[in-house]
Design a protein around this motif. Structure first.
Motif, mmCIF file in Angstrom:
data_model
loop_
_atom_site.group_PDB
_atom_site.id
_atom_site.type_symbol
_atom_site.label_atom_id
_atom_site.label_comp_id
_atom_site.label_asym_id
_atom_site.label_seq_id
_atom_site.Cartn_x
_atom_site.Cartn_y
_atom_site.Cartn_z
ATOM 1 N N LEU A 150 -1.082 -8.464 1.389
ATOM 2 C CA LEU A 150 -1.722 -9.761 0.577
ATOM 3 C C LEU A 150 -1.125 -10.645 -0.015
ATOM 4 C CD1 LEU A 150 -4.614 -6.959 0.372
ATOM 5 C CD2 LEU A 150 -4.547 -8.704 2.135
ATOM 6 N N PRO A 151 -1.301 -11.303 -0.466
ATOM 7 C CA PRO A 151 -1.139 -12.350 -1.590
ATOM 8 C C PRO A 151 -1.355 -11.390 -2.988
ATOM 9 C CG PRO A 151 -2.388 -14.010 -0.065
ATOM 10 C CD PRO A 151 -2.583 -12.386 0.534
ATOM 11 N N PRO A 152 -0.395 -11.605 -3.478
ATOM 12 C CA PRO A 152 -0.641 -10.488 -5.313
ATOM 13 C C PRO A 152 -2.054 -10.917 -6.047
ATOM 14 C CG PRO A 152 1.723 -12.238 -5.140
ATOM 15 C CD PRO A 152 0.568 -11.788 -3.664
ATOM 16 N N SER A 153 -3.188 -12.039 -6.094
ATOM 17 C CA SER A 153 -3.889 -11.963 -6.418
ATOM 18 C C SER A 153 -5.112 -11.420 -5.709
ATOM 19 C CB SER A 153 -4.343 -13.575 -6.773
ATOM 20 O OG SER A 153 -4.098 -13.919 -5.210
ATOM 21 N N ALA A 154 -4.939 -11.625 -4.491
ATOM 22 C CA ALA A 154 -5.544 -10.982 -3.189
ATOM 23 C C ALA A 154 -5.997 -9.351 -3.940
ATOM 24 C CB ALA A 154 -5.654 -11.630 -1.941
ATOM 25 N N ARG A 155 -3.954 -8.843 -3.665
ATOM 26 C CA ARG A 155 -4.087 -7.957 -3.606
ATOM 27 C C ARG A 155 -4.194 -6.695 -5.016
ATOM 28 N NH1 ARG A 155 2.002 -7.094 -4.420
ATOM 29 N NH2 ARG A 155 2.257 -8.989 -2.297
ATOM 30 N N LYS A 156 -3.987 -7.639 -5.973
ATOM 31 C CA LYS A 156 -4.467 -7.553 -7.117
ATOM 32 C C LYS A 156 -5.502 -7.086 -7.205
ATOM 33 C CE LYS A 156 -4.339 -7.835 -12.374
ATOM 34 N NZ LYS A 156 -3.901 -8.502 -13.630
ATOM 35 N N ALA A 157 -6.977 -7.976 -6.898
ATOM 36 C CA ALA A 157 -8.932 -7.913 -6.554
ATOM 37 C C ALA A 157 -8.564 -6.782 -6.216
ATOM 38 C CB ALA A 157 -8.687 -8.934 -6.019
ATOM 39 N N PHE A 158 -7.892 -6.469 -4.534
ATOM 40 C CA PHE A 158 -8.140 -5.492 -4.295
ATOM 41 C C PHE A 158 -8.136 -4.686 -4.776
ATOM 42 C CE2 PHE A 158 -7.667 -2.790 -0.148
ATOM 43 C CZ PHE A 158 -8.556 -2.932 0.934
ATOM 44 N N VAL A 159 -6.626 -3.989 -5.336
ATOM 45 C CA VAL A 159 -6.986 -2.377 -6.029
ATOM 46 C C VAL A 159 -7.593 -2.464 -6.524
ATOM 47 C CG1 VAL A 159 -4.888 -1.527 -6.672
ATOM 48 C CG2 VAL A 159 -4.591 -2.381 -4.981
ATOM 49 N N SER A 174 -3.508 5.510 -10.458
ATOM 50 C CA SER A 174 -4.006 4.548 -11.611
ATOM 51 C C SER A 174 -3.630 2.911 -10.601
ATOM 52 C CB SER A 174 -2.583 4.487 -12.801
ATOM 53 O OG SER A 174 -2.435 3.169 -13.195
ATOM 54 N N ALA A 175 -4.513 2.048 -10.651
ATOM 55 C CA ALA A 175 -3.695 0.868 -10.589
ATOM 56 C C ALA A 175 -3.151 0.102 -10.919
ATOM 57 C CB ALA A 175 -5.405 -0.078 -10.776
ATOM 58 N N LEU A 176 -1.657 0.193 -12.322
ATOM 59 C CA LEU A 176 -0.859 -0.421 -11.866
ATOM 60 C C LEU A 176 0.558 0.597 -11.299
ATOM 61 C CD1 LEU A 176 0.508 -1.543 -13.804
ATOM 62 C CD2 LEU A 176 0.367 -0.141 -15.770
ATOM 63 N N THR A 177 0.008 1.674 -11.326
ATOM 64 C CA THR A 177 0.958 2.511 -10.300
ATOM 65 C C THR A 177 1.705 2.147 -8.854
ATOM 66 O OG1 THR A 177 -0.353 4.416 -10.240
ATOM 67 C CG2 THR A 177 1.647 4.395 -12.347
ATOM 68 N N LEU A 178 -0.407 2.011 -7.961
ATOM 69 C CA LEU A 178 -0.547 1.480 -7.245
ATOM 70 C C LEU A 178 -0.105 0.813 -6.621
ATOM 71 C CD1 LEU A 178 -1.238 1.960 -4.180
ATOM 72 C CD2 LEU A 178 -3.967 1.407 -5.003
ATOM 73 N N LEU A 179 0.221 -1.023 -7.356
ATOM 74 C CA LEU A 179 0.377 -2.345 -7.432
ATOM 75 C C LEU A 179 1.484 -2.120 -7.712
ATOM 76 C CD1 LEU A 179 -2.431 -3.778 -9.695
ATOM 77 C CD2 LEU A 179 -1.776 -3.798 -6.516
ATOM 78 N N GLU A 180 2.584 -1.337 -8.507
ATOM 79 C CA GLU A 180 3.576 -1.559 -8.625
ATOM 80 C C GLU A 180 4.782 -0.741 -6.614
ATOM 81 O OE1 GLU A 180 4.857 1.407 -11.478
ATOM 82 O OE2 GLU A 180 4.460 -0.675 -13.937
ATOM 83 N N GLU A 181 4.311 0.073 -6.641
ATOM 84 C CA GLU A 181 4.720 0.289 -5.194
ATOM 85 C C GLU A 181 3.786 -0.199 -4.125
ATOM 86 O OE1 GLU A 181 4.313 4.024 -1.990
ATOM 87 O OE2 GLU A 181 3.053 4.414 -3.705
ATOM 88 N N LEU A 182 3.045 -1.354 -4.395
ATOM 89 C CA LEU A 182 2.861 -1.709 -3.441
ATOM 90 C C LEU A 182 3.914 -2.782 -3.146
ATOM 91 C CD1 LEU A 182 -1.561 -2.146 -2.997
ATOM 92 C CD2 LEU A 182 0.771 -0.669 -1.528
ATOM 93 N N ALA A 183 4.404 -3.290 -5.014
ATOM 94 C CA ALA A 183 5.337 -4.644 -4.652
ATOM 95 C C ALA A 183 6.604 -3.996 -3.847
ATOM 96 C CB ALA A 183 5.544 -5.347 -6.308
#
Length: 253
Positions: A150-159, A174-183
């Protein structure tokens, strides 16, 4: 309760087409209705609609109905689709032979990642996740592969909208650690589940994409942690990536 009330409106035409398609000879509306039990006027009305829309046509006697060109074209399309499914399964078989673990074709749905196809391993010790299984987004390799696409903004909203309930003590809560791994997943082209969904299970997934690089599905492998480690799974990623390329060719020709 009347038969017309028992059968949902959107199914009645499909049931008529099913009866006609399964018959070796043309049928009258009365003969069709003998298998359905709908009100006579309903069957005649629906048959007239299907005839007017090009799905059914009259036989030479003018009384019986048989498949018309539009229904034949639809049937041919279904056969073509089934052929693609068979070929897709053969790709999974080939990947599974090479990695010697279970291989899955997984697609996103509203309730999570859905196992659409699967080839099991021949090891006696294995983890059963049959076709039809739905698993969470946040703690599976296939789910992380999808979210990373997903694009970064959509990814963040999804998580941020996910329920990050722990499945094991390694699950991202944690949404933060998950987003870091997704990046990181987006950058390296594969996702790892290191016993995050299930204790004792390790998985790796890669994206299946269309020719424009858009995500279609996840191709994943998994196995028990005594036999599969994150490192050994990563060592097999080229096999999965090759399978994903083959699947792209099958899906988009």
């Amino acid at each position: 309760m009347a038969a017309e009330e028992r059968i949902p409106t959107n199914l009645r035409m499909l049931l008529i087409l099913e009866v006609v398609g399964n018959s070796d000879t043309p049928l009258t509306p009365t003969e069709i209705n003998a298998k359905l039990g709908l009100p006579k006027q309903t069957v005649h009305r629906l048959c007239s609609t299907l005839e007017a829309e090009g799905f059914l046509t009259r036989s030479t006697d003018g009384k019986r109905l048989c498949p018309a060109r539009r229904l034949m074209d639809m049937s041919a399309g279904l056969v073509q689709s089934n052929r693609d499914q068979i070929i897709r399964h053969q790709v999974l078989e080939n990947v599974a032979r090479q990695v010697r673990e279970a291989v899955n074709y997984v697609v996103p749905q509203e309730t999570g990642m859905h196992y659409l196809d699967r080839v099991d391993t021949d090891w006696a010790f294995r983890i059963q996740l049959p076709v039809g299984t739905n698993v969470p987004f946040h703690c599976t390799a296939s789910g992380k592969t999808y979210m990373a696409s997903l694009p970064p903004s959509a990814r963040k909203a999804f998580v941020m909208g996910l329920d990050l309930s722990p499945r094991t003590d390694k699950t991202h809560t944690s949404a933060l650690t998950l987003l870091e791994e997704l990046a990181l997943t987006r950058k390296r082209g594969y996702a790892i589940d290191n016993e995050e969904f299930m204790d004792g299970m390790v998985a790796l997934a890669v994206p299946v994409t269309d020719p424009q690089g858009r995500y279609i599905a996840s191709l994943a492998m998994h196995g028990p942690s005594p036999r599969v480690t994150p490192e050994s799974a990563i060592a097999e990623r080229s096999i999965l990536l090759g399978g994903a390329e083959q699947l792209q060719s099958i899906l988009f020709g």
